[in-house]
Motif scaffolding. Structure first.
Motif, mmCIF file in Angstrom:
data_model
loop_
_atom_site.group_PDB
_atom_site.id
_atom_site.type_symbol
_atom_site.label_atom_id
_atom_site.label_comp_id
_atom_site.label_asym_id
_atom_site.label_seq_id
_atom_site.Cartn_x
_atom_site.Cartn_y
_atom_site.Cartn_z
ATOM 1 N N GLY A 126 0.780 -1.227 0.000
ATOM 2 C CA GLY A 126 0.000 0.000 0.000
ATOM 3 C C GLY A 126 0.809 1.272 0.000
ATOM 4 O O GLY A 126 0.262 2.342 0.251
ATOM 5 N N THR A 127 2.104 1.183 -0.289
ATOM 6 C CA THR A 127 2.957 2.364 -0.244
ATOM 7 C C THR A 127 2.534 3.414 -1.260
ATOM 8 O O THR A 127 2.361 4.578 -0.923
ATOM 9 N N VAL A 128 2.383 3.020 -2.518
ATOM 10 C CA VAL A 128 2.027 3.956 -3.583
ATOM 11 C C VAL A 128 0.936 3.318 -4.444
ATOM 12 O O VAL A 128 1.109 2.216 -4.946
ATOM 13 N N PRO A 129 -0.178 4.004 -4.646
ATOM 14 C CA PRO A 129 -1.227 3.452 -5.514
ATOM 15 C C PRO A 129 -0.879 3.657 -6.986
ATOM 16 O O PRO A 129 -0.030 4.477 -7.329
ATOM 17 N N VAL A 130 -1.546 2.900 -7.843
ATOM 18 C CA VAL A 130 -1.461 3.147 -9.278
ATOM 19 C C VAL A 130 -2.585 4.123 -9.607
ATOM 20 O O VAL A 130 -3.733 3.914 -9.207
ATOM 21 N N GLY A 145 1.889 -2.364 8.615
ATOM 22 C CA GLY A 145 1.402 -1.032 8.928
ATOM 23 C C GLY A 145 2.447 0.052 8.753
ATOM 24 O O GLY A 145 2.175 1.212 8.958
ATOM 25 N N LEU A 146 3.671 -0.296 8.402
ATOM 26 C CA LEU A 146 4.736 0.679 8.211
ATOM 27 C C LEU A 146 4.887 0.980 6.736
ATOM 28 O O LEU A 146 4.803 0.107 5.889
ATOM 29 N N ASP A 147 5.150 2.211 6.397
ATOM 30 C CA ASP A 147 5.447 2.560 5.027
ATOM 31 C C ASP A 147 6.954 2.819 4.911
ATOM 32 O O ASP A 147 7.701 2.694 5.871
ATOM 33 N N SER A 148 7.396 3.176 3.716
ATOM 34 C CA SER A 148 8.832 3.332 3.501
ATOM 35 C C SER A 148 9.411 4.482 4.310
ATOM 36 O O SER A 148 10.592 4.515 4.600
#
Length: 124
Positions: A97-101, A118-121
């Motif tokens: 779920g970091t970046v959507p298209v 639950g963590l992003d980059s």
């Protein structure tokens, strides 16, 4: 002496409850990767990416323009689009779920939810 035993007991009970809660929450919130596909702000399809056993390809149309979407176990992408800039196609596969298209001309958004910690980059 009795006071010390009391507080040791309270702390031990709190620790056990905390560990139990973490284990239960981890079991319930660790669901699969769910891809949600929105067109013009409306949810049009959901795909459980972890339950796919074979590739799934389908076409989404908006005002005469199309996006061809391909999903495989754990990942999804826009395979082809008839929009002018092709940003959505060039983005390639997403698996978290970091970046959507996003295809702005065709008003398409693909987001992945679940399956992660639950963590992003930025925080990981």
């Amino acid at each position: 002496m009795k006071r010390t035993r009391f507080w040791v007991g309270v702390l031990a009970a709190a620790a056990l409850l905390s560990v139990g809660a973490i284990l239960l929450l981890g079991r319930w919130s660790g669901g699969g990767h769910m891809a949600r596909i929105y067109q013009n702000g409306v949810l049009i399809r959901e795909i459980d990416l972890d339950s796919l056993s074979a590739p799934l390809t389908f076409t989404v149309e908006f005002q005469g323009r199309t996006n061809t979407i391909t999903a495989q176990p754990g990942r999804i992408r826009v395979e082809s689009a008839d929009c002018p800039d092709q940003v959505c196609v060039d983005q390639g596969w997403i698996s978290d779920g970091t970046v959507p298209v996003v295809c702005l001309p065709n008003r398409l958004v693909i987001q992945i939810e679940g399956g992660g910690d639950g963590l992003d980059s930025a925080t990981g």
